[in-house]
Write a protein that holds these residues in place. Sequence first.
Motif, PDB file in Angstrom:
ATOM      1  N   LEU A   4      35.927  32.333  24.894  1.00 40.66           N
ATOM      2  CA  LEU A   4      35.386  31.326  25.151  1.00 40.66           C
ATOM      3  C   LEU A   4      34.445  31.652  26.307  1.00 40.66           C
ATOM      4  CD1 LEU A   4      36.385  27.598  24.760  1.00 40.66           C
ATOM      5  CD2 LEU A   4      34.867  28.938  23.819  1.00 40.66           C
ATOM      6  N   SER A   5      35.199  33.088  26.866  1.00 41.68           N
ATOM      7  CA  SER A   5      35.587  34.215  28.091  1.00 41.68           C
ATOM      8  C   SER A   5      34.441  35.264  28.351  1.00 41.68           C
ATOM      9  CB  SER A   5      36.401  34.215  28.926  1.00 41.68           C
ATOM     10  OG  SER A   5      37.148  35.142  28.292  1.00 41.68           O
ATOM     11  N   ARG A   6      34.261  35.521  26.357  1.00 41.65           N
ATOM     12  CA  ARG A   6      33.122  36.864  26.576  1.00 41.65           C
ATOM     13  C   ARG A   6      32.236  36.314  27.006  1.00 41.65           C
ATOM     14  NH1 ARG A   6      33.544  35.453  21.026  1.00 41.65           N
ATOM     15  NH2 ARG A   6      30.887  36.610  20.763  1.00 41.65           N
ATOM     16  N   PRO A   7      31.265  36.860  27.755  1.00 46.18           N
ATOM     17  CA  PRO A   7      30.106  37.283  28.275  1.00 46.18           C
ATOM     18  C   PRO A   7      28.855  37.182  27.225  1.00 46.18           C
ATOM     19  CG  PRO A   7      30.882  39.099  29.042  1.00 46.18           C
ATOM     20  CD  PRO A   7      32.134  38.508  28.284  1.00 46.18           C
ATOM     21  N   VAL A  43      21.466  42.869  30.517  1.00 44.84           N
ATOM     22  CA  VAL A  43      22.304  42.916  31.010  1.00 44.84           C
ATOM     23  C   VAL A  43      23.617  41.914  31.307  1.00 44.84           C
ATOM     24  CG1 VAL A  43      22.840  40.765  33.321  1.00 44.84           C
ATOM     25  CG2 VAL A  43      20.375  41.762  33.013  1.00 44.84           C
ATOM     26  N   ARG A  44      24.520  41.299  31.150  1.00 44.78           N
ATOM     27  CA  ARG A  44      26.201  40.596  30.936  1.00 44.78           C
ATOM     28  C   ARG A  44      25.694  39.546  31.586  1.00 44.78           C
ATOM     29  NH1 ARG A  44      28.043  41.339  26.275  1.00 44.78           N
ATOM     30  NH2 ARG A  44      30.568  41.283  26.766  1.00 44.78           N
ATOM     31  N   VAL A  45      26.403  37.814  30.965  1.00 48.57           N
ATOM     32  CA  VAL A  45      25.907  37.075  31.888  1.00 48.57           C
ATOM     33  C   VAL A  45      27.348  36.068  31.141  1.00 48.57           C
ATOM     34  CG1 VAL A  45      24.892  34.675  32.248  1.00 48.57           C
ATOM     35  CG2 VAL A  45      23.039  37.076  31.941  1.00 48.57           C
ATOM     36  N   LYS A  63       7.953  30.960  20.674  1.00 49.25           N
ATOM     37  CA  LYS A  63       8.400  32.177  19.787  1.00 49.25           C
ATOM     38  C   LYS A  63       9.557  33.199  20.092  1.00 49.25           C
ATOM     39  CE  LYS A  63       4.701  31.512  16.190  1.00 49.25           C
ATOM     40  NZ  LYS A  63       3.783  32.307  15.336  1.00 49.25           N
ATOM     41  N   GLY A  64       9.775  32.963  21.112  1.00 50.64           N
ATOM     42  CA  GLY A  64      10.960  33.506  21.889  1.00 50.64           C
ATOM     43  C   GLY A  64      12.530  32.680  22.447  1.00 50.64           C
ATOM     44  N   VAL A  65      13.730  33.001  21.905  1.00 49.79           N
ATOM     45  CA  VAL A  65      14.735  31.951  22.707  1.00 49.79           C
ATOM     46  C   VAL A  65      15.128  33.098  24.313  1.00 49.79           C
ATOM     47  CG1 VAL A  65      16.989  31.806  21.966  1.00 49.79           C
ATOM     48  CG2 VAL A  65      15.509  31.430  21.144  1.00 49.79           C
ATOM     49  N   PHE A  66      15.120  31.954  25.208  1.00 45.68           N
ATOM     50  CA  PHE A  66      15.527  32.196  26.646  1.00 45.68           C
ATOM     51  C   PHE A  66      16.923  31.611  27.536  1.00 45.68           C
ATOM     52  CE2 PHE A  66      11.229  32.546  25.616  1.00 45.68           C
ATOM     53  CZ  PHE A  66      10.282  33.930  26.042  1.00 45.68           C
ATOM     54  N   CYS A  67      17.976  32.621  28.092  1.00 45.53           N
ATOM     55  CA  CYS A  67      18.924  31.946  29.038  1.00 45.53           C
ATOM     56  C   CYS A  67      18.459  31.551  29.999  1.00 45.53           C
ATOM     57  CB  CYS A  67      19.979  33.530  28.602  1.00 45.53           C
ATOM     58  SG  CYS A  67      21.526  32.800  29.982  1.00 45.53           S
ATOM     59  N   GLN A  68      18.716  30.899  30.577  1.00 45.94           N
ATOM     60  CA  GLN A  68      18.317  30.270  31.991  1.00 45.94           C
ATOM     61  C   GLN A  68      19.333  30.010  33.072  1.00 45.94           C
ATOM     62  OE1 GLN A  68      16.229  26.682  32.900  1.00 45.94           O
ATOM     63  NE2 GLN A  68      16.000  26.985  35.009  1.00 45.94           N
ATOM     64  N   THR A  69      19.671  30.722  34.250  1.00 43.70           N
ATOM     65  CA  THR A  69      21.418  30.974  35.055  1.00 43.70           C
ATOM     66  C   THR A  69      20.366  30.585  36.174  1.00 43.70           C
ATOM     67  OG1 THR A  69      20.415  33.163  35.264  1.00 43.70           O
ATOM     68  CG2 THR A  69      22.239  33.001  33.287  1.00 43.70           C
ATOM     69  N   ALA A  70      21.370  30.225  37.596  1.00 44.53           N
ATOM     70  CA  ALA A  70      20.593  30.186  38.851  1.00 44.53           C
ATOM     71  C   ALA A  70      19.962  31.176  38.935  1.00 44.53           C
ATOM     72  CB  ALA A  70      22.049  30.316  39.878  1.00 44.53           C
TER      73      ALA A  70
END
Length: 147
Positions: free
Chosen positions: A39-42, A52-54, A67-74
């Motif tokens: 679970l801790s794997r970025p 980028v590793r998040v 048609k895309g997948v996105f990851c939102q962070t702060a």
Amino acid sequence: MKVEVQIDPALDQPEIILRVPQSCAEVEELAQKLREAALSRPFTVYTQREAVRVGRPAVLRFYAEDKGVFCQTAQGVYTVRQRLYELEEELGGTKFVRVSNSEIVNLDRVAALDLTLAGTIKMTLEGGTVCWVSRRYVKKIKQALGL
């Protein structure tokens, strides 16, 4: 304790099976450490110029749009090369929960819930991002949150 490693090119990701004659504290501790490590794997996400590793705790949500997948962070929004159903499978059993056909939310990053609307839930994430839980997923979200 016997330890064995088998190489199987047919697998797309590592699989660990613990075979024991009976459950004991040592085995449960080992299984918990393996779960936490997985679970801790970025995640690897992408900007226009770089990968980028998040870390998983930094992720607010994953969503599909245009048609895309996105990851939102702060820190911003990144492109993901996986589909939402693949992310949902990978994140099963964690605090990441599907809230609609186009969105997976990190429940640890939910700042507020508005349950006043009939049949839906309005989620406000840290940073002010608003997500709507579709009617199809309301029961699942309430169970995950203990409501």
